[in-house]
Design a protein around this motif. Sequence first.
Motif, PDB file in Angstrom:
ATOM      1  N   SER A 174       0.859  -1.175   0.000  1.00 21.11           N
ATOM      2  CA  SER A 174       0.000   0.000   0.000  1.00 21.11           C
ATOM      3  C   SER A 174       0.889   1.216   0.000  1.00 21.11           C
ATOM      4  N   SER A 175       0.814   2.045  -1.027  1.00 21.32           N
ATOM      5  CA  SER A 175       1.707   3.186  -1.144  1.00 21.32           C
ATOM      6  C   SER A 175       0.924   4.471  -1.192  1.00 21.32           C
ATOM      7  N   GLY A 176       1.518   5.488  -0.604  1.00 20.93           N
ATOM      8  CA  GLY A 176       0.955   6.824  -0.711  1.00 20.93           C
ATOM      9  C   GLY A 176       1.466   7.513  -1.940  1.00 20.93           C
ATOM     10  N   GLU A 177       1.107   8.772  -2.115  1.00 16.78           N
ATOM     11  CA  GLU A 177       1.511   9.497  -3.314  1.00 16.78           C
ATOM     12  C   GLU A 177       3.018   9.649  -3.384  1.00 16.78           C
ATOM     13  N   SER A 178       3.673   9.690  -2.237  1.00 18.70           N
ATOM     14  CA  SER A 178       5.117   9.869  -2.223  1.00 18.70           C
ATOM     15  C   SER A 178       5.858   8.620  -2.643  1.00 18.70           C
ATOM     16  N   GLY A 179       5.150   7.485  -2.700  1.00 21.12           N
ATOM     17  CA  GLY A 179       5.809   6.218  -3.002  1.00 21.12           C
ATOM     18  C   GLY A 179       6.251   5.497  -1.745  1.00 21.12           C
ATOM     19  N   ALA A 180       6.111   6.133  -0.594  1.00 20.75           N
ATOM     20  CA  ALA A 180       6.495   5.488   0.653  1.00 20.75           C
ATOM     21  C   ALA A 180       5.443   4.466   1.048  1.00 20.75           C
ATOM     22  N   ALA A 181       5.903   3.337   1.570  1.00 21.59           N
ATOM     23  CA  ALA A 181       4.961   2.292   1.973  1.00 21.59           C
ATOM     24  C   ALA A 181       4.233   2.708   3.234  1.00 21.59           C
ATOM     25  N   GLN A 182       2.966   2.388   3.280  1.00 25.34           N
ATOM     26  CA  GLN A 182       2.175   2.643   4.465  1.00 25.34           C
ATOM     27  C   GLN A 182       2.409   1.504   5.466  1.00 25.34           C
ATOM     28  N   PRO A 183       2.034   1.690   6.741  1.00 21.35           N
ATOM     29  CA  PRO A 183       2.304   0.659   7.746  1.00 21.35           C
ATOM     30  C   PRO A 183       1.733  -0.705   7.358  1.00 21.35           C
ATOM     31  N   TYR A 184       2.513  -1.746   7.609  1.00 23.03           N
ATOM     32  CA  TYR A 184       2.116  -3.113   7.317  1.00 23.03           C
ATOM     33  C   TYR A 184       1.728  -3.810   8.616  1.00 23.03           C
ATOM     34  N   ALA A 185       0.737  -4.653   8.557  1.00 23.39           N
ATOM     35  CA  ALA A 185       0.423  -5.500   9.695  1.00 23.39           C
ATOM     36  C   ALA A 185       1.315  -6.735   9.645  1.00 23.39           C
ATOM     37  N   ILE A 186       1.739  -7.207  10.811  1.00 19.35           N
ATOM     38  CA  ILE A 186       2.538  -8.425  10.884  1.00 19.35           C
ATOM     39  C   ILE A 186       1.591  -9.612  10.876  1.00 19.35           C
ATOM     40  N   ASP A 187       1.666 -10.412   9.832  1.00 15.27           N
ATOM     41  CA  ASP A 187       0.767 -11.558   9.663  1.00 15.27           C
ATOM     42  C   ASP A 187       1.479 -12.809  10.154  1.00 15.27           C
ATOM     43  N   THR A 188       1.057 -13.336  11.286  1.00 13.43           N
ATOM     44  CA  THR A 188       1.654 -14.561  11.818  1.00 13.43           C
ATOM     45  C   THR A 188       0.769 -15.778  11.578  1.00 13.43           C
ATOM     46  N   SER A 189      -0.281 -15.594  10.761  1.00  9.93           N
ATOM     47  CA  SER A 189      -1.168 -16.720  10.477  1.00  9.93           C
ATOM     48  C   SER A 189      -0.654 -17.568   9.317  1.00  9.93           C
ATOM     49  N   LYS A 190       0.272 -17.025   8.530  1.00 13.31           N
ATOM     50  CA  LYS A 190       0.845 -17.738   7.398  1.00 13.31           C
ATOM     51  C   LYS A 190       2.369 -17.690   7.472  1.00 13.31           C
ATOM     52  N   PRO A 191       3.029 -18.733   6.960  1.00 10.96           N
ATOM     53  CA  PRO A 191       4.490 -18.688   6.918  1.00 10.96           C
ATOM     54  C   PRO A 191       4.956 -17.534   6.031  1.00 10.96           C
ATOM     55  N   HIS A 192       6.061 -16.908   6.402  1.00  6.98           N
ATOM     56  CA  HIS A 192       6.634 -15.844   5.586  1.00  6.98           C
ATOM     57  C   HIS A 192       8.023 -16.289   5.129  1.00  6.98           C
ATOM     58  N   PRO A 193       8.357 -16.119   3.842  1.00  2.00           N
ATOM     59  CA  PRO A 193       9.652 -16.589   3.335  1.00  2.00           C
ATOM     60  C   PRO A 193      10.850 -16.079   4.127  1.00  2.00           C
ATOM     61  N   ALA A 194      10.838 -14.808   4.547  1.00  2.00           N
ATOM     62  CA  ALA A 194      11.981 -14.273   5.289  1.00  2.00           C
ATOM     63  C   ALA A 194      12.144 -14.973   6.630  1.00  2.00           C
ATOM     64  N   ARG A 195      11.017 -15.266   7.275  1.00  2.00           N
ATOM     65  CA  ARG A 195      11.104 -15.921   8.587  1.00  2.00           C
ATOM     66  C   ARG A 195      11.452 -17.402   8.432  1.00  2.00           C
ATOM     67  N   MET A 196      10.974 -18.042   7.359  1.00  2.00           N
ATOM     68  CA  MET A 196      11.384 -19.416   7.081  1.00  2.00           C
ATOM     69  C   MET A 196      12.879 -19.471   6.794  1.00  2.00           C
ATOM     70  N   TYR A 197      13.370 -18.512   6.030  1.00  2.00           N
ATOM     71  CA  TYR A 197      14.796 -18.432   5.709  1.00  2.00           C
ATOM     72  C   TYR A 197      15.604 -18.298   6.998  1.00  2.00           C
ATOM     73  N   ASP A 198      15.111 -17.453   7.902  1.00  2.00           N
ATOM     74  CA  ASP A 198      15.774 -17.275   9.192  1.00  2.00           C
ATOM     75  C   ASP A 198      15.830 -18.597   9.946  1.00  2.00           C
ATOM     76  N   TYR A 199      14.744 -19.367   9.901  1.00  2.00           N
ATOM     77  CA  TYR A 199      14.717 -20.669  10.577  1.00  2.00           C
ATOM     78  C   TYR A 199      15.718 -21.621   9.942  1.00  2.00           C
ATOM     79  N   PHE A 200      15.775 -21.644   8.614  1.00  2.00           N
ATOM     80  CA  PHE A 200      16.751 -22.491   7.927  1.00  2.00           C
ATOM     81  C   PHE A 200      18.179 -22.162   8.371  1.00  2.00           C
ATOM     82  N   LEU A 201      18.435 -20.866   8.630  1.00  2.00           N
ATOM     83  CA  LEU A 201      19.765 -20.421   9.038  1.00  2.00           C
ATOM     84  C   LEU A 201      20.022 -20.653  10.529  1.00  2.00           C
ATOM     85  N   GLY A 202      19.016 -21.169  11.236  1.00  2.00           N
ATOM     86  CA  GLY A 202      19.181 -21.404  12.655  1.00  2.00           C
ATOM     87  C   GLY A 202      18.862 -20.198  13.515  1.00  2.00           C
TER      88      GLY A 202
END
Length: 274
Positions: free
Chosen positions: A5-33
Amino acid sequence: MTSLSSGESGAAQPYAIDTSKPHPARMYDYFLGGKDNYEVDQLAAEQFMKVAPEVRAGVLANRRFMHRAVRHVVAEGGVRQILDVGTGLPTEPNVHQVAQAVAPDTRIAYVDNDPIVSTHSMALLDGAGGTSVVLVDLRDPRAVLEHPEVRRVIDFDRPVALLLVAVVHFLSEADDPAGVVATLRDALPTGSYLVLSHATGDVHDDRREDAAAVYNKATATLNLRTHAEVADLFGDFTLVDPGLVKVTDWRPDEPLERGAPPIGIYGGVARKDR
């Protein structure tokens, strides 16, 4: 990836942290220990490892490739600006630490779409000069390029190293990965570099289709591509030796261990000559 979700400036608006689904970055972190992940990420990662047991070796090999590539573009390429898109959760040494160990004046803009990544990156960068952390989605490359925090750190009139490390494979064909990468590439001046790694099914007989299917329940799908498809992402940039190869084969620091599993990740570094 989450939706943007972007405003006119192109800056991203606040994101909600979704813990109901796996996220690739967090899975990657788990793979790395790492510990910056949730049970939903751990369960998906364990399921992935059952059908692709080499994944932990793969993510470690991918990070080592990134470190070698960063040292190359800074030490040999003379680049002093890095735009790292899809940075993932920070794992030391991170990009700015590798780059600034070679050239302390190197400036780095980190971009990711996960607010957890953003928070942890900001903590790691506390006190680090010439860096910024931006919460924007790769699928909106114009928002990446136009974000004021990217522009504060990156001068697009001077050579830039664009890092797309283990992230483009989370773009489906509907996301137009070729167009996304081209938009970012085209914004770079002559003398810039593209560092890119991408998962593939080429090196395994089963093409790791069952492993890729694990991501169907995650916030982003895993899209395995062939060598030719990944090579096309570099456009008219010139690949430096040894070209587009498995990440373990890109200027390794040490020989591959005997009996090591094949790693299904291609990696390459290319220069914009004109």
